[in-house]
Write a protein that holds these residues in place. Structure first.
Motif, PDB file in Angstrom:
ATOM      1  N   VAL A  71       0.860  -1.184   0.000  1.00 11.69           N
ATOM      2  CA  VAL A  71       0.000   0.000   0.000  1.00 11.69           C
ATOM      3  C   VAL A  71       0.899   1.237   0.000  1.00 11.69           C
ATOM      4  CG1 VAL A  71      -1.758   1.309   1.233  1.00 11.69           C
ATOM      5  CG2 VAL A  71      -1.860  -1.183   1.193  1.00 11.69           C
ATOM      6  N   ILE A  72       0.778   2.055  -1.042  1.00 10.26           N
ATOM      7  CA  ILE A  72       1.564   3.281  -1.163  1.00 10.26           C
ATOM      8  C   ILE A  72       0.814   4.395  -0.441  1.00 10.26           C
ATOM      9  CG2 ILE A  72       2.601   4.918  -2.756  1.00 10.26           C
ATOM     10  CD1 ILE A  72       2.627   2.711  -4.857  1.00 10.26           C
ATOM     11  N   LYS A  73       1.506   5.071   0.463  1.00  7.00           N
ATOM     12  CA  LYS A  73       0.889   6.099   1.294  1.00  7.00           C
ATOM     13  C   LYS A  73       1.410   7.484   0.919  1.00  7.00           C
ATOM     14  CE  LYS A  73       0.321   2.980   5.250  1.00  7.00           C
ATOM     15  NZ  LYS A  73      -1.146   3.046   5.292  1.00  7.00           N
ATOM     16  N   VAL A  74       0.725   8.516   1.402  1.00  4.73           N
ATOM     17  CA  VAL A  74       1.171   9.891   1.199  1.00  4.73           C
ATOM     18  C   VAL A  74       2.470  10.095   1.975  1.00  4.73           C
ATOM     19  CG1 VAL A  74       0.601  12.323   1.523  1.00  4.73           C
ATOM     20  CG2 VAL A  74      -1.193  10.695   0.905  1.00  4.73           C
ATOM     21  N   PRO A  75       3.550  10.520   1.302  1.00  6.00           N
ATOM     22  CA  PRO A  75       4.830  10.651   1.990  1.00  6.00           C
ATOM     23  C   PRO A  75       4.858  11.836   2.948  1.00  6.00           C
ATOM     24  CG  PRO A  75       5.003  11.482  -0.236  1.00  6.00           C
ATOM     25  CD  PRO A  75       3.625  10.899  -0.111  1.00  6.00           C
ATOM     26  N   VAL A  76       5.831  11.808   3.856  1.00  6.04           N
ATOM     27  CA  VAL A  76       6.058  12.938   4.746  1.00  6.04           C
ATOM     28  C   VAL A  76       6.668  14.069   3.934  1.00  6.04           C
ATOM     29  CG1 VAL A  76       7.289  13.740   6.783  1.00  6.04           C
ATOM     30  CG2 VAL A  76       6.369  11.418   6.719  1.00  6.04           C
ATOM     31  N   MET A  77       6.044  15.251   3.966  1.00  7.05           N
ATOM     32  CA  MET A  77       6.468  16.355   3.101  1.00  7.05           C
ATOM     33  C   MET A  77       7.345  17.361   3.836  1.00  7.05           C
ATOM     34  SD  MET A  77       2.870  16.756   1.023  1.00  7.05           S
ATOM     35  CE  MET A  77       1.836  16.366   2.436  1.00  7.05           C
ATOM     36  N   ALA A  78       6.943  17.802   4.994  1.00 14.61           N
ATOM     37  CA  ALA A  78       7.729  18.736   5.809  1.00 14.61           C
ATOM     38  C   ALA A  78       7.035  18.856   7.157  1.00 14.61           C
ATOM     39  CB  ALA A  78       7.858  20.088   5.126  1.00 14.61           C
ATOM     40  N   GLU A  79       7.755  19.430   8.116  1.00 18.69           N
ATOM     41  CA  GLU A  79       7.176  19.570   9.451  1.00 18.69           C
ATOM     42  C   GLU A  79       5.952  20.482   9.435  1.00 18.69           C
ATOM     43  OE1 GLU A  79      10.182  20.886  12.089  1.00 18.69           O
ATOM     44  OE2 GLU A  79      11.397  19.066  11.929  1.00 18.69           O
ATOM     45  N   SER A  80       5.988  21.508   8.603  1.00 17.99           N
ATOM     46  CA  SER A  80       4.896  22.485   8.596  1.00 17.99           C
ATOM     47  C   SER A  80       3.777  22.120   7.619  1.00 17.99           C
ATOM     48  CB  SER A  80       5.444  23.872   8.235  1.00 17.99           C
ATOM     49  OG  SER A  80       6.067  23.834   6.956  1.00 17.99           O
ATOM     50  N   ILE A  81       3.929  21.022   6.855  1.00 16.89           N
ATOM     51  CA  ILE A  81       2.934  20.642   5.857  1.00 16.89           C
ATOM     52  C   ILE A  81       2.381  19.273   6.211  1.00 16.89           C
ATOM     53  CG2 ILE A  81       2.527  20.142   3.421  1.00 16.89           C
ATOM     54  CD1 ILE A  81       4.732  22.052   2.725  1.00 16.89           C
ATOM     55  N   SER A  82       1.094  19.206   6.461  1.00 22.50           N
ATOM     56  CA  SER A  82       0.450  17.946   6.831  1.00 22.50           C
ATOM     57  C   SER A  82      -0.543  17.452   5.792  1.00 22.50           C
ATOM     58  CB  SER A  82      -0.276  18.107   8.178  1.00 22.50           C
ATOM     59  OG  SER A  82      -1.271  19.124   8.097  1.00 22.50           O
ATOM     60  N   LEU A 126      -6.343   2.290  -7.220  1.00 15.43           N
ATOM     61  CA  LEU A 126      -6.124   3.673  -6.803  1.00 15.43           C
ATOM     62  C   LEU A 126      -7.210   4.047  -5.813  1.00 15.43           C
ATOM     63  CD1 LEU A 126      -5.337   5.334 -10.269  1.00 15.43           C
ATOM     64  CD2 LEU A 126      -3.743   4.290  -8.652  1.00 15.43           C
ATOM     65  N   PHE A 127      -6.816   4.437  -4.615  1.00 12.35           N
ATOM     66  CA  PHE A 127      -7.781   4.722  -3.556  1.00 12.35           C
ATOM     67  C   PHE A 127      -8.287   6.167  -3.576  1.00 12.35           C
ATOM     68  CE2 PHE A 127      -5.093   1.397  -1.257  1.00 12.35           C
ATOM     69  CZ  PHE A 127      -5.908   0.364  -1.677  1.00 12.35           C
ATOM     70  N   VAL A 128      -7.573   7.072  -4.233  1.00 10.14           N
ATOM     71  CA  VAL A 128      -7.912   8.493  -4.202  1.00 10.14           C
ATOM     72  C   VAL A 128      -7.960   9.019  -5.629  1.00 10.14           C
ATOM     73  CG1 VAL A 128      -7.241  10.768  -3.348  1.00 10.14           C
ATOM     74  CG2 VAL A 128      -6.775   8.740  -1.971  1.00 10.14           C
ATOM     75  N   GLU A 129      -8.924   9.870  -5.916  1.00 11.39           N
ATOM     76  CA  GLU A 129      -9.045  10.482  -7.226  1.00 11.39           C
ATOM     77  C   GLU A 129      -8.259  11.795  -7.269  1.00 11.39           C
ATOM     78  OE1 GLU A 129     -13.121  11.028  -8.126  1.00 11.39           O
ATOM     79  OE2 GLU A 129     -13.592   8.885  -8.223  1.00 11.39           O
ATOM     80  N   ALA A 130      -7.999  12.272  -8.479  1.00 12.87           N
ATOM     81  CA  ALA A 130      -7.286  13.532  -8.651  1.00 12.87           C
ATOM     82  C   ALA A 130      -8.106  14.694  -8.089  1.00 12.87           C
ATOM     83  CB  ALA A 130      -6.970  13.765 -10.126  1.00 12.87           C
ATOM     84  N   ASP A 131      -7.415  15.772  -7.704  1.00 13.93           N
ATOM     85  CA  ASP A 131      -8.027  16.984  -7.128  1.00 13.93           C
ATOM     86  C   ASP A 131      -8.705  16.692  -5.794  1.00 13.93           C
ATOM     87  OD1 ASP A 131      -7.227  18.534  -9.298  1.00 13.93           O
ATOM     88  OD2 ASP A 131      -9.030  18.059 -10.433  1.00 13.93           O
ATOM     89  N   THR A 132      -8.144  15.741  -5.066  1.00 10.74           N
ATOM     90  CA  THR A 132      -8.666  15.391  -3.743  1.00 10.74           C
ATOM     91  C   THR A 132      -7.626  15.752  -2.685  1.00 10.74           C
ATOM     92  OG1 THR A 132      -9.915  13.550  -4.685  1.00 10.74           O
ATOM     93  CG2 THR A 132      -9.577  13.541  -2.303  1.00 10.74           C
ATOM     94  N   THR A 133      -8.081  16.293  -1.574  1.00  9.84           N
ATOM     95  CA  THR A 133      -7.181  16.627  -0.474  1.00  9.84           C
ATOM     96  C   THR A 133      -6.748  15.362   0.249  1.00  9.84           C
ATOM     97  OG1 THR A 133      -8.237  18.791  -0.184  1.00  9.84           O
ATOM     98  CG2 THR A 133      -6.919  17.944   1.658  1.00  9.84           C
ATOM     99  N   VAL A 134      -5.447  15.209   0.452  1.00 13.65           N
ATOM    100  CA  VAL A 134      -4.897  14.035   1.119  1.00 13.65           C
ATOM    101  C   VAL A 134      -4.018  14.494   2.277  1.00 13.65           C
ATOM    102  CG1 VAL A 134      -4.963  12.590  -0.947  1.00 13.65           C
ATOM    103  CG2 VAL A 134      -2.941  13.973  -0.503  1.00 13.65           C
ATOM    104  N   THR A 135      -3.867  13.615   3.260  1.00 16.89           N
ATOM    105  CA  THR A 135      -3.050  13.904   4.427  1.00 16.89           C
ATOM    106  C   THR A 135      -1.878  12.934   4.494  1.00 16.89           C
ATOM    107  OG1 THR A 135      -4.452  12.470   5.798  1.00 16.89           O
ATOM    108  CG2 THR A 135      -5.002  14.811   5.721  1.00 16.89           C
ATOM    109  N   VAL A 136      -0.863  13.318   5.228  1.00 18.08           N
ATOM    110  CA  VAL A 136       0.338  12.491   5.353  1.00 18.08           C
ATOM    111  C   VAL A 136      -0.031  11.137   5.976  1.00 18.08           C
ATOM    112  CG1 VAL A 136       2.575  12.289   6.485  1.00 18.08           C
ATOM    113  CG2 VAL A 136       1.857  14.477   5.533  1.00 18.08           C
TER     114      VAL A 136
END
Length: 446
Positions: A71-82, A126-136
């Motif tokens: 399962v591919i997950k949303v990667p960690v982007m930065a401390e200030s970006i969730s 694919l679990f998420v469609e384009a133009d969808t808000t995702v979290t880390v």
């Protein structure tokens, strides 16, 4: 039968059932399983124990369960970006991907983050469609590891299309032989339709009003964040702008004399922004508060002075304005500053800018003159206290030593936080920058 013998037979029967209970699965008994039903078992859930798996036919061991997938997950982007917005999928279900290949792009407030495949395999879901808000940490896709060919179905359909096309051509050739008869019939109604043109002039008259269509496009996250920060700056800082004009003759002459030699020796194109950057750094020695900032609760109660200068250079991209930072610009010469500006600008325009390139900054330079701006008031990039705006160089008549001459002139605009800088400091700083630009030899003096 006596009661004692009945109890013994019941106990033996229960022992036999207990000895066979481990051979049962949630949906079937293994002693009923035969080879022809492998497809049915493959659709069942994973067995609970290892000894039951050993009882399956050998062909079943080649099937992968959900646990074997990644399962591919949303990667960690930065401390200030969730969170971010899934901008687009670069791969589809069934596509073969290589290890570290980019499969999706996530748009954040500052940069675009690439989602890469952890290893080679085939995208199964694919679990998420384009133009969808995702979290880390959110699930994005399911990947089945291993080598595999892309969908062969598309190639098969392409091969089948030409085979089916010849029959219609043969059918169309038959009515073509009878074509002359309807042609004669069609010529008569055409004459009847000719008197109808009176209605046609009304169509162009309606079109003469013009197109009144509308299009609504959702703002990207970078544009939204930029708007929030600019409005926050206006609401927080006591912004004030002071202007001056500078004669660019000396800098233009120096650049024209040495730009070819610098390019051949270093491979760097000598620009004008590096001269202003160096001039600002030297002017900060006389007015250090320009490089300071306000920190603390309730709008700030502490002034932070710095002995280094991290200059933010505003770069316009397709998605919006970004301000990559030149670290310790006070240690660089003109060529070093130009090289840093060129590298950061190319990274920003190509979408390869990182959060480290954008973090920090103690002073900003914005060059609106490249777009033809004659004059403007830049907005402070908080928590900085000042920003210098450069504008277009125009030939204008000016008085030089009591005579009117045509000189290349540029307007300068310094927007500053009046909570930290008074008018005296702001004007003094801008005059110092003007003096260094109008006589670049001053930059070599101690």
């Amino acid at each position: 039968m006596s009661s004692s013998s009945a109890l013994r037979s019941t106990a033996l029967r229960s022992n036999r059932l207990a000895s066979l209970s481990h051979l049962r699965t949630p949906s079937c008994r293994l002693f009923h399983v035969k080879a022809p039903v492998t497809g049915l078992i493959a659709r069942q859930t994973t067995p609970r124990s290892s000894h039951v798996t050993a009882s399956y036919p050998p062909s079943l061991q080649q099937w992968r369960s959900y646990a074997d997938s990644i399962v591919i997950k949303v990667p960690v982007m930065a401390e200030s970006i969730s969170e971010g917005t899934l901008k687009q999928w670069l791969k589809e279900v069934g596509d073969q991907v290589e290890q570290d290949e980019e499969i999706a792009t996530i748009e954040t407030d500052k940069i675009d983050v690439a989602v890469n495949a952890p290893q080679a395999g085939i995208l199964k879901e694919l679990f998420v469609e384009a133009d969808t808000t995702v979290t880390v940490g959110q699930d994005l896709a399911k990947l089945e590891p291993g080598e595999g060919a892309p969908k062969p179905a598309k190639e098969e359909t392409k091969k089948e299309e030409p085979t089916s096309s010849p029959p219609p051509k043969a059918e169309e050739s038959k009515p073509a032989e009878k074509a002359p008869e309807p042609k004669k019939v069609e010529e008569k109604p055409k004459k009847a339709e000719t008197p109808a043109p009176p209605s046609t002039p009304s169509a162009p008259a309606a079109d003469g009003i013009g197109n009144r269509g509308e299009q609504r496009v959702k703002m990207n996250r970078m544009r939204l964040r930029t708007g929030e920060r600019l409005k926050q700056s206006q609401n927080t800082a006591a912004s004030l702008t002071t202007f001056n004009e500078v004669d660019m003759s000396a800098v233009m002459e120096m650049r024209s004399l040495y730009k070819n030699a610098v390019l051949e020796k270093t491979g760097v194109k000598l620009g004008f922004v590096s001269f202003f950057t160096k001039a600002c750094i030297l002017a900060m020695k006389d007015v250090p508060v320009v490089n300071a900032s306000i920190e603390g609760p309730n709008g700030g109660d502490t002034i932070v002075y710095r002995d280094y200068v991290d200059v933010s250079i505003a770069v316009a991209t397709e998605k919006g304005l970004v301000t990559p930072v030149i670290r310790n610009a006070e240690t660089l010469d003109l060529v070093g500053i130009d090289k840093a500006i060129s590298e950061l600008g190319e990274k920003a325009r190509s979408g390869k800018i990182t959060l480290e390139d954008l973090a920090g900054g103690t002073f900003t330079i914005s060059n609106g003159g490249v777009f033809g701006s004659l004059m403007g008031t830049p907005i402070i990039n908080l928590p900085q206290s000042a920003v210098l705006g450069l504008h277009a160089t125009k030939q204008r008549p000016v008085v030089v030593n009591g005579k009117i001459e045509i000189r290349p002139m540029m307007y300068l605009a310094l927007t500053y936080d009046h909570r930290l800088l008074d008018g005296r400091e702001a004007v003094t700083f801008l005059v110092k920058v003007k003096e260094y630009i109008e006589d670049p030899r001053r930059m070599l003096l101690p």
